[in-house]
Motif scaffolding. Structure first.
Motif, mmCIF file in Angstrom:
data_model
loop_
_atom_site.group_PDB
_atom_site.id
_atom_site.type_symbol
_atom_site.label_atom_id
_atom_site.label_comp_id
_atom_site.label_asym_id
_atom_site.label_seq_id
_atom_site.Cartn_x
_atom_site.Cartn_y
_atom_site.Cartn_z
ATOM 1 N N GLU A 227 11.515 56.294 57.291
ATOM 2 C CA GLU A 227 12.243 55.292 56.652
ATOM 3 C C GLU A 227 13.163 56.121 55.832
ATOM 4 O OE1 GLU A 227 11.758 53.030 52.021
ATOM 5 O OE2 GLU A 227 9.788 53.452 53.418
ATOM 6 N N LYS A 229 16.767 56.789 53.766
ATOM 7 C CA LYS A 229 17.746 56.183 52.909
ATOM 8 C C LYS A 229 19.039 56.383 52.892
ATOM 9 C CE LYS A 229 14.109 56.381 49.201
ATOM 10 N NZ LYS A 229 13.458 57.245 48.039
ATOM 11 N N THR A 230 19.670 55.675 52.519
ATOM 12 C CA THR A 230 21.523 55.696 52.721
ATOM 13 C C THR A 230 21.852 57.088 51.705
ATOM 14 O OG1 THR A 230 21.482 53.288 52.618
ATOM 15 C CG2 THR A 230 23.743 54.511 52.308
ATOM 16 N N HIS A 245 26.695 51.491 55.631
ATOM 17 C CA HIS A 245 25.576 52.384 54.934
ATOM 18 C C HIS A 245 25.187 53.568 55.876
ATOM 19 C CE1 HIS A 245 24.238 49.128 52.481
ATOM 20 N NE2 HIS A 245 24.814 48.176 53.503
ATOM 21 N N ASP A 264 17.008 41.901 60.718
ATOM 22 C CA ASP A 264 17.621 41.284 59.755
ATOM 23 C C ASP A 264 18.789 40.783 60.299
ATOM 24 O OD1 ASP A 264 18.727 40.654 57.496
ATOM 25 O OD2 ASP A 264 18.563 42.428 56.198
ATOM 26 N N ARG A 283 24.743 43.712 53.454
ATOM 27 C CA ARG A 283 24.540 44.233 52.200
ATOM 28 C C ARG A 283 25.294 44.837 51.226
ATOM 29 N NH1 ARG A 283 18.413 46.472 53.798
ATOM 30 N NH2 ARG A 283 17.821 44.643 55.230
ATOM 31 N N LYS A 285 24.467 46.747 48.493
ATOM 32 C CA LYS A 285 23.539 47.518 47.660
ATOM 33 C C LYS A 285 22.943 48.589 48.422
ATOM 34 C CE LYS A 285 22.619 44.511 43.899
ATOM 35 N NZ LYS A 285 21.418 43.854 43.084
ATOM 36 N N SER A 286 22.886 49.857 48.100
ATOM 37 C CA SER A 286 22.338 51.032 48.899
ATOM 38 C C SER A 286 20.887 50.623 48.917
ATOM 39 C CB SER A 286 22.297 52.297 47.875
ATOM 40 O OG SER A 286 21.679 53.353 48.965
ATOM 41 N N ASP A 287 20.259 51.051 50.230
ATOM 42 C CA ASP A 287 18.781 50.560 50.287
ATOM 43 C C ASP A 287 18.283 51.684 51.579
ATOM 44 O OD1 ASP A 287 16.505 49.131 50.388
ATOM 45 O OD2 ASP A 287 17.293 47.334 51.350
ATOM 46 N N SER A 288 16.836 51.493 51.761
ATOM 47 C CA SER A 288 16.291 52.303 52.861
ATOM 48 C C SER A 288 16.216 51.236 54.095
ATOM 49 C CB SER A 288 14.901 52.746 52.319
ATOM 50 O OG SER A 288 14.047 51.658 52.049
ATOM 51 N N TRP A 289 15.955 51.826 55.041
ATOM 52 C CA TRP A 289 16.064 51.374 56.401
ATOM 53 C C TRP A 289 14.870 51.913 57.100
ATOM 54 C CZ3 TRP A 289 19.859 47.806 56.996
ATOM 55 C CH2 TRP A 289 20.987 47.833 56.124
#
Length: 428
Positions: A227, A229-230, A245, A264, A283, A285-289
């Motif tokens: 996982e 994160k950005t 991102h 997604d 998207r 917003k900053s998010d985890s991938w």
């Protein structure tokens, strides 16, 4: 060139002329020759770097070990299904309910260490075997039937779709162990269990196949789930609609391959650079991938696998790399030989001959590893058959029970280059 000049100088009898010519050659000509040779070396390095194997970061290595030998700290091998590392648990209430309703219940999986044709014959026979369900209160006779275990094949199919969504070319996965697992399915028995009973062991007697039965095995591959994160805030893309991102890769390792594991619809495409993975998405917003890291294998002297390591890596030579970079298939026997011998698995198999035959409904000795790749242009019925004849090379490793599986891998890879035929393999 230097040797030729020195040879000519040594044959001159006039020492004065030899001295003058040697001085001339050393000051002008030999320097020019060395300069030209250095330029040639630079051009050679540039050509080899441009035609290098850029996809080697995404080569998949597979192996297998016993459950008690599984090392959770292994450098590059991870379970295909994490639940395989846990002990088997059976819900007795579920067993009784399924039996009372006449339903089938998969109990556990078995690995059959025998050639693929024997497994096919066993599955097509639809035989039933006797077994026992041992609890803390007694033994209960059960009846079991073997069915193909497709759990690991489905994991390979999921990986194929992830490759597509990441815009990467697919290469057949050489996982001969995945096609030798079967499920022991409970189909009947006289099981009357009390509420306080607990299952201690389940045994199945496979009669003449008992010698090939292996239990508690964990299939492995060099794919780890992460996982990420950005790093920072999303940046508007050039189209001013989507956002970029950036996922930094320096911490997890730049030598590995990375795939974004997502279905997604917000993701438009994925860009790659040596130090980061950029996801272009709607998207804002900053998010985890969720990311799949294809770990580059490293040599280690600690631990040893119960079963040999297999891979779909191709040899890193100029001809193979150049052929892959062109994206064109040469319709010749020589091209088929090049494809087959570019893989390390050809250490055990040698292509002897090939033959084009008319369509036939008879089953082939090999099986298709890329069944999930659909061809919407051509139909399989009525295709002429390209029969590839192999011979098995005896080596120090006893892998005879994997011979048909390795042959199926090579035939499946050739099938991707020759879709107008139905490629089959057989022994010469």
């Amino acid at each position: 060139m230097k040797d030729i000049v020195m040879d000519r100088l040594s044959k001159m009898e006039d020492l004065q002329q030899r001295r003058v010519l040697r001085s001339l050659m050393s000051s002008v000509f030999l320097g020019l020759v060395e300069y030209q040779e250095e330029l040639n070396r630079q051009i050679e390095r540039r050509v080899f770097e441009e035609v290098g194997n850029q996809d080697s970061k995404y080569d998949v290595y597979v192996g297998m070990c016993r459950r008690e030998e599984w090392d959770p700290l292994h450098e590059y091998l991870f379970p295909m299904m994490p639940e395989d590392t846990e002990p088997l648990r059976v819900n007795l209430q579920d067993v009784v309910a399924r039996l009372n309703e006449g339903e089938k219940l998969p109990l556990f999986s078995l690995f059959l260490e025998c050639p693929y044709p024997m497994i096919q014959e066993l599955l097509y026979s639809n035989r039933t075997f006797c077994g026992e369900l041992i609890t803390n209160r007694g033994r209960h006779a059960i009846q079991v039937r073997l069915e193909r275990n497709t759990a690991y094949i489905r994991e390979i199919e999921k990986l194929y779709h992830i490759f597509l969504s990441n815009g990467l070319p697919w290469k057949t996965i050489n996982h001969p162990y995945a096609y030798k697992f079967v499920n022991a399915v409970l189909i009947g028995g006289e099981v009357q269990l009390a509420e306080e009973e607990e299952v201690q062991e389940i045994t199945v007697q496979l009669e003449e196949y008992e010698a090939y039965k292996r239990t508690d095995l964990v299939p492995l591959w060099n794919i780890q789930r992460l996982e990420l994160k950005t790093g920072g805030f999303p940046v508007p893309a050039d189209d001013r609609v989507n956002f970029e991102h950036a996922l930094p890769l320096a911490k997890s390792g730049l030598q590995h391959g990375y795939l974004v594991d997502t279905t997604d619809d917000s993701i438009r495409y994925i860009k790659r650079s040596p130090e980061e993975l950029t996801v272009v998405s709607t998207r804002d917003k900053s998010d985890s991938w969720q990311v799949l890291m294809v770990v580059e294998p490293v040599s280690t002297g600690i631990g040893k696998l119960s079963y040999p390591l297999m891979s779909n890596r191709q040899r890193d030579d100029f001809i193979s790399n150049y052929g892959r970079s062109q994206g064109q298939v040469v319709r010749s026997k020589g091209e088929i030989v090049r494809i087959i011998h570019s893989f390390a698995v050809s250490e055990w198999l040698e292509l002897v001959d090939m033959e084009i035959r008319p369509p036939s409904a008879n089953p082939a000795m090999t099986y298709e590893l890329n069944r999930f790749i659909t061809d919407e242009v051509r139909v399989d019925n009525g295709k002429w058959r390209m029969c590839l004849k192999f011979s098995y090379r005896e080596t120090g490793k006893d892998l005879g029970y994997l011979a048909e599986d390795m042959m199926s891998f090579l035939v499946s890879q050739v099938q991707m280059s020759f879709p107008e035929y139905r490629c089959e393999g057989e022994w010469a």
